[in-house]
Every structure is written in structure tokens, then in C-alpha cells.
Write an enzyme that holds these catalytic residues in place. Structure first.
Site, short mmCIF file in Angstrom:
data_model
loop_
_atom_site.label_atom_id
_atom_site.label_comp_id
_atom_site.label_asym_id
_atom_site.label_seq_id
_atom_site.Cartn_x
_atom_site.Cartn_y
_atom_site.Cartn_z
N CYS A 101 0.84 -1.22 0.00
CA CYS A 101 0.00 0.00 0.00
C CYS A 101 0.86 1.26 0.00
CB CYS A 101 -0.93 -0.01 1.21
SG CYS A 101 -1.97 1.46 1.27
N CYS A 117 -0.57 4.15 2.23
CA CYS A 117 -0.42 3.92 3.68
C CYS A 117 1.04 4.10 4.11
CB CYS A 117 -0.82 2.50 4.06
SG CYS A 117 -2.24 1.85 3.23
N ASP A 118 1.96 3.52 3.35
CA ASP A 118 3.36 3.44 3.83
C ASP A 118 4.34 4.34 3.09
OD1 ASP A 118 2.60 1.52 5.70
OD2 ASP A 118 2.74 -0.09 4.24
#
Ligand code: NAP
Length: 312
Positions: free
Chosen positions: A130, A133-134
Site C-alpha cells: 500500500c 499507507c506506507d
């Protein structure tokens, strides 16, 4: 007894609820994690009509607000199985059982992994599926991206705006991603393409990832890349194990054009369905048909009791 149980609260599930509720069906959405599905962690969406450029989280927020405005009931529970008893569909969740006349499966799909050495060990410690997200953890750091579809190319472009350098690894010598994305990625000057390469082994320590070994397909030569993060975008696997209807060889649910599965009263919509195109716009299109057909189906079985016998 619900008229309609919708499984999944991504774009498909929310849209199915809008159609089912507006058709007067007593409806509930069951969701395992959180409202939004995969799209909630997408960077920018540019092909949803009416929104030339919108973040995934903003679009899903609007969907959720729409659901709230029609008082859609959402329960957080994981569906384990669906039992068929005459005209009754019994949905078994981790904690409960819910009876329904129709079930709309809108459970989407999850990112696949590859199985190279260290992938599981370092997952969440430098290996990710992701970007949104990261990605922010890798500001001005070098990273690797693996895959050649729409997701890989889109995420590589996004991540190249955060990372100092992106090594984009793909097993073939061309991307399958759509042309607009292929054209766009070529313009990013901090992406180095590693065609005909595959991930071989994660290099790391207690602190996380420090590198990735890649292997050249033609020569089997191993090369060491110094990267802090590894992002894998190699396709999706459907969330359909709890339903025993007909599926294709990858587990995507087979439907007809009315979104009917092989089990009467059970419909599928969106990414979990066997379909040539998986987009927000196709998920909501499928879901509108499924919601509409659920109402038609209920009208057609009216007069029957829900143990399958005819009412007298
Ligand atoms: P995808 O289109 O299935 O692409 C998967 C990629 O991973 C392919 O390039 C494939 O290589 C590669 N791959 C698969 N297995 C591999 C392996 N074992 N080793 C190395 N590479 C491997 O998946 P996706 O990009 O996640 O997209 C899924 C669906 O969502 C598609 O229908 C896509 O169009 C849609 N989507 C659309 C958008 C959009 O904005 N339009 C954005 C995201 C997703 P090969 O090419 O060699 O097969």
C-alpha cells in the site's frame, strides 16, 4: 429477516445499499474492517465521472455520507459462510447469524504477494502492498516497486514524488497498465526501470529492509539494490472463500449480466466478480444492477414461504 444483506462496504457495497434501500428493501451492510475498501487507500482517482481528480479517501467519504443520508445500516462483522435453505439465505458471521431473502457479495479483492525470500518476514517492516499507507515513511529514501499493471504504475508515480529514487521492477519488457499511465510514468526522471527482472531476496536487519536482491530473467544474474522500502503490486485475489457459488480459476465469482451468481438470490458486484475491468465506476455499475435485481427477485418469490414450500 432482511430483504437484502450486502457484504462489503466499498464503493460496490455502498452503491448496492443505495439502490436496495431506495427500492424499499430492508437492508444491512456487513463489513469486516472499515468503510471504503481498496479505494480508501488509493492516491488519486481521475476516471470517475464528475470528479476530474479526487483522492480515494475523499470519494469514499462522500459515498459514506450518502449512505448515512439514507440511513443505511452497517454492522462490523466478518462473514464466514452462507447457507441456502429454500428461499432463505443464512449468513453466518464470526459472532452471529442473519437471515435474508437476497445476498449481494461486494467484497472486493486484496493485494497478492509473490513469495520471494524475506517477503513475509519483512512485511510491515519495509515490505508493503500500500503506497498511500506506507509511502510517507520513505521521504527522500530509495525504494523498489514491483509489478506492471495499473496499480503498480500508478503507485510508482505516486511514490516517486516522495522517494529519492524508485527502482521499478517488472518481469516483462512492457507494462500492461493503460496508456495514459504508461505515458505518465515515462516522464518521472527518478524512476529506473528494471525490465525482465524479478524480486529474489529481501536484505535487512532488526531495523527493517536495507536492500533487495533482484534476478535478471534471461541471465539469472543477481543484482543488489540499496533500498529502504519494497512495494509489491502484482495483482489481486478476490475475497470470496465464504460463498460456494460458481467461480473462475482464480476465485472470482461468475455472474451473468444481471449480476446473478449460480445460486438464486445471491448476487455479486465489483472487484470480486469475474469481469474484464475493475474500476470504481464498474463496481458501482455492477452494484446498481445487483440492487435492482434483488428487488425483482424478491417480487418474484413473493407468495412462497422461506423454507422453499409454497404458501397456501
Ligand atoms: P493486474 O492488472 O492483474 O497486474 C498485475 C501485474 O503484476 C502484472 O503486470 C503482472 O505481470 C504482474 N505479476 C503478476 N504475477 C507476478 C509474478 N508472480 N511475478 C512478477 N510479476 C507478476 O493487477 P492490478 O494492477 O492490481 O489491477 C487489478 C485491476 O484493477 C485491473 O483490472 C486494473 O485495471 C484495475 N485498476 C485500475 C486502476 C485505474 O486507475 N484505472 C488502478 C488500479 C487498478 P504481467 O504483466 O507480466 O502479467
Amino acid at each position: 429477516m432482511y430483504d437484502c444483506v450486502i457484504i462489503g462496504a466499498g464503493p460496490g457495497g455502498i452503491c448496492a445499499a443505495i439502490y436496495a434501500i431506495r427500492a424499499g428493501l430492508k437492508t444491512i451492510i456487513l463489513e469486516k474492517r472499515g468503510v471504503g475498501g481498496q479505494i480508501a487507500v488509493s492516491d488519486i482517482i481521475e476516471n470517475y465521472p464528475g470528479f476530474p481528480s479526487v483522492s480515494g479517501s475523499e470519494l469514499m467519504h462522500n459515498f459514506e455520507e450518502h449512505a448515512k443520508s439514507i440511513a443505511a445500516e452497517i454492522q462490523f462483522a466478518e462473514v464466514k459462510s452462507i447457507e441456502v435453505l429454500g428461499d432463505k439465505r443464512i449468513i453466518h458471521t464470526s459472532t452471529d447469524r442473519i437471515d435474508a431473502k437476497t445476498v449481494l457479495v461486494c467484497t472486493g479483492a486484496e493485494a497478492k504477494k509473490l513469495g520471494f525470500q524475506g517477503e513475509t518476514e519483512f512485511f510491515g517492516r519495509g515490505v508493503s502492498t500500500c503506497g498511500t499507507c506506507d509511502g510517507p515513511f520513505y521521504k527522500n529514501k530509495p525504494i523498489a516497486v514491483i509489478g506492471g499493471g495499473d496499480t503498480a504504475v500508478k503507485e510508482s508515480i505516486y511514490l516517486s514524488k516522495i522517494a529519492s529514487k524508485v527502482y521499478h521492477i517488472h518481469r516483462r519488457d512492457r507494462f500492461r497498465a493503460e496508456k495514459v499511465l504508461r505515458d505518465r510514468i515515462k516522464k518521472r526522471d527518478n524512476i529506473e526501470f528494471m525490465w525482465l527482472h524479478t524480486a529474489h531476496k529481501v536484505v535487512g536487519d532488526d531495523m527493517g529492509v536495507t536492500g533487495l536482491q533482484v534476478k535478471a530473467y534471461e541471465t539469472n544474474e543477481i543484482k543488489d539494490l540499496l533500498v529502504d522500502g519494497i512495494f509489491i503490486f502484482v495483482g489481486i485475489t478476490p475475497n470470496t472463500s465464504f460463498v460456494d457459488c460458481e467461480k473462475d480459476d482464480q476465485g472470482f465469482i461468475i455472474t451473468n449480466q444481471k449480476m446473478e451468481t449460480s445460486i438464486p438470490g445471491i448476487y455479486a458486484a465489483g472487484d470480486c466478480r469475474s469481469t474484464p475491468l475493475r474500476q470504481v465506476v464498474t463496481a458501482v455499475g455492477d452494484a446498481a444492477i445487483a440492487g435492482f435485481m434483488a428487488e425483482e427477485y424478491i417480487s418474484s418469490i413473493e407468495g412462497r414461504s422461506y423454507d422453499g414450500t409454497t404458501k397456501v
